[in-house]
Design a protein around this motif. Structure first.
Motif, mmCIF file in Angstrom:
data_model
loop_
_atom_site.group_PDB
_atom_site.id
_atom_site.type_symbol
_atom_site.label_atom_id
_atom_site.label_comp_id
_atom_site.label_asym_id
_atom_site.label_seq_id
_atom_site.Cartn_x
_atom_site.Cartn_y
_atom_site.Cartn_z
ATOM 1 N N SER A 190 67.295 59.994 60.653
ATOM 2 C CA SER A 190 66.087 59.955 59.835
ATOM 3 C C SER A 190 65.571 61.356 59.555
ATOM 4 C CB SER A 190 65.003 59.113 60.522
ATOM 5 O OG SER A 190 64.572 59.735 61.720
ATOM 6 N N GLY A 191 64.598 61.409 58.671
ATOM 7 C CA GLY A 191 63.986 62.665 58.263
ATOM 8 C C GLY A 191 64.394 63.023 56.838
ATOM 9 N N PRO A 192 63.717 64.001 56.255
ATOM 10 C CA PRO A 192 63.972 64.367 54.859
ATOM 11 C C PRO A 192 65.426 64.737 54.582
ATOM 12 C CG PRO A 192 61.989 65.458 55.658
ATOM 13 C CD PRO A 192 62.627 64.777 56.842
ATOM 14 N N GLU A 193 66.103 65.330 55.568
ATOM 15 C CA GLU A 193 67.515 65.709 55.427
ATOM 16 C C GLU A 193 68.407 64.928 56.390
ATOM 17 O OE1 GLU A 193 68.586 67.797 53.021
ATOM 18 O OE2 GLU A 193 66.486 67.878 52.361
ATOM 19 N N PRO A 228 58.446 54.661 59.832
ATOM 20 C CA PRO A 228 57.270 54.774 58.967
ATOM 21 C C PRO A 228 57.642 54.608 57.495
ATOM 22 C CG PRO A 228 57.380 56.607 60.541
ATOM 23 C CD PRO A 228 58.703 55.886 60.597
ATOM 24 N N ALA A 229 56.672 54.233 56.702
ATOM 25 C CA ALA A 229 56.873 54.111 55.258
ATOM 26 C C ALA A 229 57.321 55.454 54.692
ATOM 27 C CB ALA A 229 55.583 53.660 54.587
ATOM 28 N N GLY A 230 58.269 55.417 53.774
ATOM 29 C CA GLY A 230 58.698 56.609 53.065
ATOM 30 C C GLY A 230 59.695 57.501 53.785
ATOM 31 N N VAL A 231 60.082 57.160 55.011
ATOM 32 C CA VAL A 231 60.990 58.009 55.785
ATOM 33 C C VAL A 231 62.445 57.659 55.463
ATOM 34 C CG1 VAL A 231 61.801 58.595 58.110
ATOM 35 C CG2 VAL A 231 59.355 58.402 57.653
ATOM 36 N N PRO A 232 63.225 58.627 54.940
ATOM 37 C CA PRO A 232 64.646 58.366 54.699
ATOM 38 C C PRO A 232 65.367 58.090 56.018
ATOM 39 C CG PRO A 232 63.934 60.354 53.560
ATOM 40 C CD PRO A 232 62.826 59.961 54.497
ATOM 41 N N HIS A 233 66.300 57.124 55.995
ATOM 42 C CA HIS A 233 67.050 56.813 57.208
ATOM 43 C C HIS A 233 68.379 56.141 56.893
ATOM 44 C CE1 HIS A 233 64.493 53.315 56.418
ATOM 45 N NE2 HIS A 233 65.390 52.577 57.056
ATOM 46 N N VAL A 234 69.275 56.226 57.895
ATOM 47 C CA VAL A 234 70.591 55.584 57.857
ATOM 48 C C VAL A 234 70.838 55.043 59.255
ATOM 49 C CG1 VAL A 234 73.084 55.980 57.701
ATOM 50 C CG2 VAL A 234 71.557 57.088 56.068
#
Length: 148
Positions: free
Chosen positions: A88-91, A107-113
């Protein structure tokens, strides 16, 4: 089997009165990001206006596409499986290991895989503050190659 609420044995005299509803287990579908969803409580099944609750799984050797849930938070409890990685995180530079019995908050809006590198299915009980069975997912293909 459908995901509809069971018909009551004694229907309320006034159908506009809110009552508790039982939802029987239902079939599954592969979500846009790649995990397998089995909706329980949703806007479609019981008319929920604020909550979705269901089961989510990630098959062995699979991963989700990079994505975020723009308008809602997600809470998960890993109920079965060995472990998964959640990047997770922006990058996508933060990696946490999730094991059976662990809770996970996104959380809402958090990039993740999510990545399941094991030979066992990873199973979760999930809840979110978006009642739609087909949630609003924003795919982020520009991040897909970051996670090995």
């Amino acid at each position: 089997m459908t995901n509809e609420a069971k018909q009551p044995k004694n229907p309320p005299k006034n159908p506009h009165v809110l009552t508790a509803k039982v939802v029987r287990g239902s079939g599954s579908h592969v979500a846009e990001q790649g995990s397998v969803y089995r909706s329980g409580v949703s806007a479609q099944s019981v008319g929920s206006t604020m909550l979705w609750l269901g089961a989510i799984s990630l098959p062995p050797g699979r991963r989700t596409k990079a994505h975020r849930h723009e308008g809602h938070e997600t809470a998960l409890l890993m109920t079965a499986g060995q472990e998964i990685e959640i990047w997770s995180g922006p990058e996508l530079d933060q990696c946490e290991m999730v094991h059976a019995g662990d809770y996970l908050f996104i959380p809402a809006g958090v990039p993740h895989v999510a990545v399941n590198r094991t030979t066992e299915n990873a199973e979760f009980l999930g809840a979110r503050n978006d009642p739609a069975a087909n949630e609003s997912v924003v795919l982020m293909p520009e991040l897909d190659n970051i996670v090995p």
